[in-house]
Design an enzyme around this catalytic site. Structure first.
Site, PDB file in Angstrom:
ATOM      1  CB  CYS A 179       0.515  -6.294  -2.117  1.00 15.78           C
ATOM      2  SG  CYS A 179      -0.788  -7.430  -2.677  1.00 15.78           S
ATOM      3  CB  THR A 180      -2.152  -2.651  -1.468  1.00 14.00           C
ATOM      4  OG1 THR A 180      -0.956  -2.081  -1.729  1.00 14.00           O
ATOM      5  CG2 THR A 180      -3.225  -1.527  -1.347  1.00 14.00           C
TER       6      THR A 180
END
Length: 255
Positions: A179-180
Site C-alpha cells: 500500500c502507500t
C-alpha cells in the site's frame, strides 16, 4: 522547501480523546498543517511544515511527555513539497486509524512478514506469489507494481469481502501485499493471518519507501504513487507529480 511526514503506529492509546487538544496545540504552535487521526488503537497522520517544525513534532511524539514513550516505534516516511500541500490542520478522533471494520483484527498481536524494499523485487518474482495492491481503485489507476492484482476497492473496508470471495488459504499459499505507506497492509495482513493464511508478506514502508530507496533502473513500479495531499502523486525518488489539483484537506489513509 517544506518537509512532509507520513506517520503511524498501532499502539494502545486508551486516553486518545485527551490527547487531541494538546496535539493540535503542538502542531499549531509550529505552523504545521495536515491531518492526524487518533484512536484507541494508535495514531495515523500526514503533516507538513518547515524541516525544523516537523523535526520538533516527531521528537515530541517519540520521546516527549505527551505520549510518554508509547510512540517509540513510530513508522515514519519523509518527503518534500515545494509549497504547503494542505489547506488546514485537523486532529480527529476515530474508531480506527485505518478503517477495516473488523474489531477482532489487531495488528499489535500479529501482522505479516515485513519485506525491505531491497528484497521486494525478488519476492514478487517468486513463482506462486500472489501480489495484492490493497489501496483504493482510484489510487491504483495512477500506478502499481507489475503483475499486481487490483481488488477494485472503493474503500479499504471492502478488503474483507474481496478476501472472502477471491482468496483461499489452501490454494493461495504465499501472498505479498503493498500500500502507500504500510498502514493498510498492517490491518490486511493481520486479517488474513486470522483467517488461516500462513505466508503473508508486506512491503515495509510501503510504496513510498520503495520509490525512495530503489533506483528507477531496478524498479518494478510503473506509474506514480497517489498521495492524499496537493502534490497528488510522487514518482521515483519521491519527486512531485506535475499534475495540478486544488489543495486537499490532507486526510491520511483512514479508509
Amino acid at each position: 522547501m517544506l518537509k512532509v511526514a507520513a506517520l503511524y503506529q498501532f499502539t494502545p492509546l486508551p486516553d486518545f480523546r485527551a490527547l487531541r487538544e494538546p496535539l493540535r496545540e503542538l502542531c499549531a504552535a509550529h505552523a504545521i498543517k495536515g491531518s492526524i487521526l487518533l484512536a484507541a488503537e494508535g495514531i495515523n497522520g500526514t503533516v507538513a511544515g518547515t524541516p525544523r517544525a516537523i523535526d520538533a513534532l516527531v521528537s515530541e511524539l517519540q520521546t516527549g511527555a505527551l505520549f510518554s514513550g508509547r510512540l517509540n516505534d513510530l513508522e515514519l516516511k519523509f518527503s518534500q513539497a515545494s509549497a504547503m500541500p494542505f489547506a488546514r490542520l485537523k486532529v480527529r478522533l476515530k474508531k480506527e486509524i485505518v478503517t477495516l471494520g473488523d474489531p477482532a483484527t489487531d495488528p499489535t498481536r500479529a501482522v505479516g512478514i515485513y519485506v525491505d524494499p531491497q528484497d521486494w523485487n525478488e519476492l514478487i518474482a517468486t513463482p506462486d506469489t500472489i501480489l495484492l495492491d490493497v489501496r483504493n481503485d482510484f489510487e491504483v489507476v495512477m500506478g502499481s507494481f507489475e503483475g499486481a492484482i487490483d481488488p477494485q476497492l472503493a474503500r479499504f473496508g471492502q478488503f474483507k469481502d474481496f478476501a472472502a470471495q477471491e482468496l483461499d488459504h489452501r490454494k493461495h499459499r504465499r501472498i505479498a501485499m503493498y500500500c502507500t505507506g504500510g498502514i493498510r497492509c498492517e490491518k490486511a495482513s493481520s486479517y488474513l493471518l486470522s483467517r488461516g493464511f500462513k505466508e503473508v508478506y508486506h512491503l515495509k514502508g510501503g510504496i513510498l519507501k520503495y520509490l525512495e530507496q530503489i533506483p528507477e533502473s531496478e524498479s518494478r513500479w510503473r506509474g506514480e504513487c497517489f498521495v492524499f495531499d496537493d502534490r497528488i502523486a510522487l514518482g521515483h525518488g519521491l519527486k512531485e507529480s506535475r499534475q495540478a489539483s486544488p489543495v486537499m484537506d490532507g486526510a491520511p489513509h483512514d479508509d
